[in-house]
Design a protein around this motif. Structure first.
Motif, short mmCIF file in Angstrom:
data_model
loop_
_atom_site.label_atom_id
_atom_site.label_comp_id
_atom_site.label_asym_id
_atom_site.label_seq_id
_atom_site.Cartn_x
_atom_site.Cartn_y
_atom_site.Cartn_z
N ASN A 153 48.49 4.91 16.50
CA ASN A 153 49.52 5.68 17.20
C ASN A 153 48.99 7.04 17.66
OD1 ASN A 153 52.26 6.16 18.07
ND2 ASN A 153 52.45 7.55 16.33
N HIS A 154 48.03 7.58 16.93
CA HIS A 154 47.46 8.89 17.27
C HIS A 154 46.12 8.77 18.01
CE1 HIS A 154 50.49 11.37 15.39
NE2 HIS A 154 50.51 10.49 14.39
N GLY A 155 45.81 7.57 18.47
CA GLY A 155 44.60 7.38 19.29
C GLY A 155 43.30 7.34 18.52
N LEU A 156 43.37 7.10 17.22
CA LEU A 156 42.16 7.04 16.41
C LEU A 156 41.70 5.60 16.26
CD1 LEU A 156 43.15 9.46 13.50
CD2 LEU A 156 41.67 9.96 15.44
N ASN A 157 40.41 5.41 16.22
CA ASN A 157 39.86 4.11 15.85
C ASN A 157 40.07 3.94 14.35
OD1 ASN A 157 38.61 3.42 18.45
ND2 ASN A 157 37.33 5.19 18.02
N TRP A 158 40.30 2.72 13.93
CA TRP A 158 40.57 2.42 12.52
C TRP A 158 39.55 1.41 12.01
CZ3 TRP A 158 43.19 3.73 8.26
CH2 TRP A 158 43.37 2.77 7.26
N VAL A 159 38.95 1.72 10.87
CA VAL A 159 38.02 0.79 10.21
C VAL A 159 38.47 0.67 8.76
CG1 VAL A 159 35.65 0.35 9.51
CG2 VAL A 159 36.10 1.46 11.71
N TYR A 160 38.76 -0.56 8.35
CA TYR A 160 39.12 -0.83 6.96
C TYR A 160 37.93 -1.52 6.32
CZ TYR A 160 41.66 -2.59 2.88
OH TYR A 160 42.07 -2.87 1.60
N MET A 161 37.24 -0.79 5.44
CA MET A 161 36.04 -1.29 4.79
C MET A 161 36.16 -0.97 3.29
SD MET A 161 32.11 -0.52 5.88
CE MET A 161 32.36 -1.21 7.51
N PRO A 162 37.02 -1.73 2.59
CA PRO A 162 37.24 -1.42 1.17
C PRO A 162 36.02 -1.69 0.32
CG PRO A 162 38.31 -3.49 1.75
CD PRO A 162 37.77 -2.90 3.03
N VAL A 163 35.80 -0.80 -0.63
CA VAL A 163 34.67 -0.90 -1.56
C VAL A 163 35.21 -0.60 -2.95
CG1 VAL A 163 32.46 0.13 -2.19
CG2 VAL A 163 33.04 -0.18 0.21
#
Length: 143
Positions: free
Chosen positions: A56-66
């Motif tokens: 919504n705020h124009g950010l790229n999102w990366v979900y990389m759980p560790v």
């Protein structure tokens, strides 16, 4: 939100809230990286809500759980190209910011002298001296 700048390309932070995402965008971050598994701790914001706010705020999102305290070479193998190719600056977060710092340090060890990595991490408030043996091992690898 408590962003801790490692260098011009990446900052790390303890857990952020949905409301913090707008602040991250206002501060100029372009990519938000979540290194914390969903439901790791009660009361933690759902990753789906953070992802929606990021988009919504124009950010790229990366979900990389560790998994905390169990960063594998495979985790570093995934993190290294992601951070290299991500639109910068990046804000990576986990519970305390330590996991993100360790991932960054181990991936950076493949192309950056250890003393420079230690200095940058220390400047962000993280003492990663105990990583020296793993960083030396990573230095022999390329991403």
């Amino acid at each position: 939100m408590d962003p801790r700048k490692i260098d011009d390309s990446i900052s790390v932070a303890p857990q952020i809230s949905v409301d913090d995402v707008a602040e991250a965008a206002r501060l100029g971050f372009r990519t938000l990286v979540a290194n914390r598994p969903d439901h790791e701790e009660p009361g933690q914001p759902p990753m789906s809500e953070l992802e929606a706010a990021a988009r919504n705020h124009g950010l790229n999102w990366v979900y990389m759980p560790v998994e905390s305290g169990n960063i594998t070479d495979q985790d570093v193998d995934r993190f290294a190209p992601m951070i290299r190719d991500a639109e910068k600056p990046v804000l990576a977060f986990c519970r305390s910011g330590t996991r993100c710092t360790v991932l960054w340090a181990l991936s950076a060890a493949r192309h950056t002298p250890a003393n420079e990595i230690f200095t940058k991490a220390r400047g962000a408030g993280y003492d990663i001296a105990g990583l020296a043996p793993r960083m030396a091992q990573q230095a022999s690898r390329q991403d």
